[in-house]
Design a protein around this motif. Structure first.
Motif: not given
Length: 356
Positions: A218-241
């Motif tokens: 389960e920890a290995k799966l969570n680690a792989s999920m983190v790797q995926l999240e690191l490669r998908t960058i989301k906006a931490p707040f609403s704003g303007v580029v």
């Protein structure tokens, strides 16, 4: 008498030249009017023209005057009315550099400079093919570990083996007591019973190991999920580029800036004030922020002092007994026609009324 008449005629001629706007002595350009006065009549019967300084340097049209009548200089001491004023600029409360959190190729950028971004929306996608493969492996390993942990057949078999070994030993015990079975055979069956009992403990221990393996996977799966999240960058707040430093298919390293994201929802107006009283009078004090928005118009936003520096600026009190402290006031932005009115680095003047 004729000599006096000649002097009066010369004076009149000079006055006519002064009143004539086309005379180069009086006015050299329509944009810079000049006045002249008769100082005195010279010894040679001539009139000396002494220019007065350009009036445009002394009279400023009302439309060009500063709409913020604030004394120059920063920091500013308190005025006779007890209000502290300082000049400042608007700075963003939320202003971050969006950086790559892992190495890879930028597969997609879903926005551009000036784009509005909502919180938690995907902005950038970095190559995640390897991370997806690692996730699939972790999922399969977890499924296998769960199957092993749920399998109790080995424990049941060990329990059954113990029952059989116990039954065989009991019969051997009866025969041994009667002297029918030799002692060697009796001891072997007794040893088999003991072994079967230990086997139950071993089976239970193996099941506990399998259950722990579930947690590891389960920890290995969570680690792989983190790797995926690191490669998908989301906006931490609403704003303007605010700016873009990378483009699609660029290679980026971890920590390398990709874009800058700012929020226009609220601003901080930071500056330094000079006060002779305790800085406690500034904490939570009422404040007014005056912001010019063009065409001689200003906007006034009420707020409170949100921060007072815990230490004064400089080594000690000045000759007048005052101290300087860094403060800032946080204000919300204002929308006009669905668009934000204030922008970063706009000039502003802050008026603080200390608590008494």
């Amino acid at each position: 008498q004729s000599k006096k008449i000649a002097q009066r005629q010369a004076s009149q001629t000079t006055l006519d030249r002064v009143s004539d706007k086309s005379d180069p002595i009086v006015s050299q350009s329509t944009s810079e009017p000049r006045l002249a006065q008769i100082d005195r009549v010279g010894p040679q019967n001539t009139v000396e023209i002494v220019p007065i300084q350009n009036l445009s340097q002394r009279v400023v049209p009302t439309a060009l005057q500063n709409p913020l009548p604030v004394p120059a200089g920063s920091p500013l001491a308190s005025t006779p009315d007890g209000i502290l004023r300082y000049k400042a600029i608007l700075s963003f409360v939320n202003d971050i550099k969006v950086v790559a959190q892992t190495d890879g190729i930028i597969l997609d950028i879903l926005l551009d400079e000036g784009s509005l971004v909502s919180k938690d929306s995907t902005m950038i996608q970095i190559d995640n093919r390897l991370a997806n493969a690692e996730k699939e492996v972790a999922v399969r390993e977890l499924e296998s570990a769960k199957l092993k942990a749920e399998d109790e057949s080995q424990i049941k078999f060990s329990a059954a083996s113990y029952e059989v070994a116990t039954s065989v030993f009991n019969r051997s015990q009866d025969l041994y007591v009667k002297g029918v079975e030799p002692q060697d055979d009796w001891e072997k069956k007794r040893l088999e019973k003991i072994k079967a009992g230990f086997q139950i403990d071993v089976s239970k221990r193996e099941q506990m190991i399998n259950q722990a393996a579930v947690g590891v996977n389960e920890a290995k799966l969570n680690a792989s999920m983190v790797q995926l999240e690191l490669r998908t960058i989301k906006a931490p707040f609403s704003g303007v580029v605010a700016s873009m430093q990378k483009e699609r298919y660029d290679w980026v390293k971890a920590g390398e800036e990709i874009m800058r994201l700012v929020s226009l929802d609220k601003f901080r107006v930071k500056g330094t004030v000079r006060i002779s009283d305790s800085p406690n009078t500034l904490e939570g004090a009422k404040a007014r922020v005056i912001i010019p928005v063009g065409a001689g118009q200003v906007e006034q936003i009420d707020g409170v002092v949100g921060f007072v520096s815990p230490e004064s600026q400089g080594s000690g009190a000045r000759d007048d007994g005052t101290q300087e402290y860094t403060v800032w006031v946080e204000i919300p932005n204002k929308q006009v026609g669905g668009k934000y009115l204030f922008r970063g680095t706009m000039d502003a003047v802050v008026e603080i009324t200390p608590n008494r």
